[in-house]
Design an enzyme around this catalytic site. Structure first.
Site, PDB file in Angstrom:
ATOM      1  N   ASP A 174      -1.714  24.065 -61.088  1.00  0.00           N
ATOM      2  CA  ASP A 174      -2.437  23.933 -62.366  1.00  0.00           C
ATOM      3  C   ASP A 174      -3.677  23.052 -62.188  1.00  0.00           C
ATOM      4  O   ASP A 174      -4.729  23.310 -62.778  1.00  0.00           O
ATOM      5  CB  ASP A 174      -1.510  23.333 -63.433  1.00  0.00           C
ATOM      6  CG  ASP A 174      -0.280  24.198 -63.649  1.00  0.00           C
ATOM      7  OD1 ASP A 174      -0.419  25.433 -63.685  1.00  0.00           O
ATOM      8  OD2 ASP A 174       0.831  23.641 -63.750  1.00  0.00           O
ATOM      9  N   HIS A 201       5.062  23.168 -66.552  1.00  0.00           N
ATOM     10  CA  HIS A 201       4.436  24.267 -65.815  1.00  0.00           C
ATOM     11  C   HIS A 201       4.857  25.612 -66.391  1.00  0.00           C
ATOM     12  O   HIS A 201       5.617  26.359 -65.770  1.00  0.00           O
ATOM     13  CB  HIS A 201       4.776  24.176 -64.320  1.00  0.00           C
ATOM     14  CG  HIS A 201       4.194  25.321 -63.539  1.00  0.00           C
ATOM     15  ND1 HIS A 201       2.841  25.460 -63.321  1.00  0.00           N
ATOM     16  CD2 HIS A 201       4.770  26.404 -62.955  1.00  0.00           C
ATOM     17  CE1 HIS A 201       2.616  26.562 -62.646  1.00  0.00           C
ATOM     18  NE2 HIS A 201       3.773  27.156 -62.405  1.00  0.00           N
TER      19      HIS A 201
END
Ligand code: NAD
Ligand code: LMR
Length: 339
Positions: A174, A201
Site C-alpha cells: 500500500d 489491508h
C-alpha cells in the site's frame, strides 16, 4: 525509506562476483513456490544480510531453491518438502519467516472471500512457527491480512509463545502504491514521495494520509480518485490478471523491502515502516491491530507512532476503517478459538 533501485544497483555493483553475508541470518519463506514466493525468494537471495534462505511450500520448493541457488551471491539456499521434518528444518534457526502461502483473489472476490481457505493454512503454519522458531519475526502476507495476523497472534498465545513485537502484517505494498500513484498525479519522482498509509489491508481499511505528504493541496475529485486508487489498487491488478491471480511482482518487491527494513533494524539501524501490528492506538475502540508508522528495532517493534494530525476527510476515512477492521480482527480471533 528503503529504495530498492539503489539496493539492486548496489547488489549488482558490489556482489556480482564475490559476496559475503554480513551476519548469519536465516530467512524462511513459506509458500516459496508461488506467484509471490518465487520473486520474493529471488530478491532475498540478492540481499547480503541474508545468509541462509529456507524455501518451503506444499509443492515445488526444492526446484525453486535449486534454481535460485545458482545466483552468485554467498547465501545458502535450501528447499523443503511438506513433511514434518521439512517444515521443522525450514524453520529451525530462522530469524525471519515470511508467509505468502495461500490462495489469491479472482475478479469479483474480496480479500475476505479468501478467509475460508487461507485461515487454516496460516493457522497451521503459525503452529509450526510457534513450535520450531518461536523467537522469529513473522511477516504475514497471506490475505486477508486484517484477519490472518490476529490468527497468528491467537495461535502463539495458545502456545504460550506470543511476543507482539515480532508479528507484522505486511502492508508495504500500500505504501509502495501510494508513492507511485501520487507521483503519477504530480509528475514527481516516486522514490521521493512518502505517503503514510494506516489502518489495515483491504478496501476502506486502507487509509492514505495525503495531508501528511508534500502535496496536502490535492483536493476534490483528484483527491477522491487518488485515495480510491490506493484503497483499491489490488483490484486493479486482479482485474488485469483476469483470473490468473493478484499482485505478485510488486508484492515481492514490497515484501523484500519490509524484510530488508527488519534486517537493517536487527543490525542496529533505526528504520520506520508502516505495518499492521498489535497496537494500542485504537484499542479503546475495540481495534487491537492497526497499521501505522512503526520504528523497527533489534527485537522487532520498537515504537508505534500515532497517526498524527489528520483532516476532516481523513477522519471520516478512519471511522469507516475502524468499523471494518474491528470485525475482520474478531473474525480471525474467533476462528482460532473455535477450530
Ligand atoms: P499463489 O497461489 O501463486 O502462491 C501461493 C503458494 O502458497 C503456492 O505455491 C501454494 O502451493 C502455497 N501454499 C498453499 N498452502 C500452503 C501451505 N499450507 N504451506 C506452504 N505453502 C502453501 O498465490 P500468490 O499470488 O503468491 O498469493 C499468496 C497470498 O498472498 C494470497 O493470499 C494473496 O491474497 C496474498 N497477497 C497479499 C498481499 C499483501 O499486500 N499483503 C499482496 C498480494 C497478495
Ligand atoms: C493486493 O493488495 O494487491 C493484495 O492484497 C492482493 C489482492 O487480493 O488484492
Amino acid at each position: 525509506m528503503f529504495a530498492l533501485r539503489n539496493t539492486v544497483s548496489n547488489i549488482f555493483q558490489k556482489r556480482a562476483f564475490s559476496a559475503s553475508a554480513s551476519q548469519a541470518t536465516k530467512v524462511a519463506v513459506l509458500g516459496a513456490a508461488g506467484g509471490i514466493g518465487q520473486p520474493l525468494s529471488l530478491l532475498l537471495k540478492l540481499n547480503n544480510k541474508v545468509s541462509d534462505l529456507a524455501l518451503y511450500d506444499i509443492r515445488g520448493a526444492p526446484g525453486v531453491a535449486a534454481d535460485i541457488s545458482h545466483i552468485n551471491t554467498d547465501s545458502k539456499v535450501a528447499g523443503y518438502n511438506p513433511t514434518p521434518e521439512g517444515i521443522r528444518d525450514a524453520l529451525t534457526g530462522a530469524e525471519i519467516v515470511v508467509i505468502p502461502a495461500g490462495v489469491p483473489r479472482k475478479p469479483g472476490m474480496t480479500r475476505d472471500d479468501l478467509f475460508n481457505t487461507n485461515a487454516s493454512i496460516v493457522r497451521d503454519l503459525a503452529k509450526a512457527c510457534a513450535e520450531h522458531c518461536p523467537e522469529a519475526k513473522l511477516l504475514i502476507i497471506s490475505n486477508p491480512v486484517n484477519s490472518t495476523v490476529p490468527i497468528v497472534s491467537e495461535v502463539f498465545k495458545a502456545a504460550g509463545k506470543y511476543d507482539p513485537k515480532k508479528l507484522f502484517g505486511v502492508t508495504t505494498l500500500d505504501i509502495v502504491r501510494a508513492s507511485r500513484f501520487i507521483s503519477q498525479v504530480k509528475s514527481t519522482d516516486p522514490a521521493a514521495e512518502v505517503v503514510p498509509v494506516v489502518g489495515g489491508h483491504s478496501g476502506v481499511t486502507i487509509v492514505p494520509i495525503l495531508s501528511q505528504t508534500s502535496h496536502p493541496d490535492i483536493s476534490g475529485e483528484a483527491r477522491d480518485a487518488l485515495v480510491n486508487r490506493i484503497q483499491f489498487g489490488g483490484d486493479e491488478v486482479v482485474k488485469a490478471k483476469d483470473g490468473a491471480g493478484s499482485a505478485t511482482l510488486s508484492m515481492a518487491f514490497a515484501g523484500a523491502r519490509f524484510a530488508d527494513s527488519l534486517l537493517k533494524a536487527a543490525e542496529g539501524q533505526e528504520v520506520v515502516e508502516c505495518t499492521f501490528v498489535e497496537s494500542p492506538l485504537y484499542a479503546k475502540e475495540g481495534v487491537d491491530f492497526f497499521a501505522s508508522k512503526v520504528t523497527l528495532g533489534k527485537e522487532g517493534v520498537k515504537e508505534i507512532h500515532p497517526v498524527g494530525q489528520i483532516n476532516e476527510y481523513e477522519t471520516e476515512l478512519l471511522k469507516a476503517c475502524l468499523n471494518d477492521l474491528k470485525k475482520n480482527i474478531q473474525k480471525g480471533r474467533d476462528f482460532v478459538k473455535s477450530n
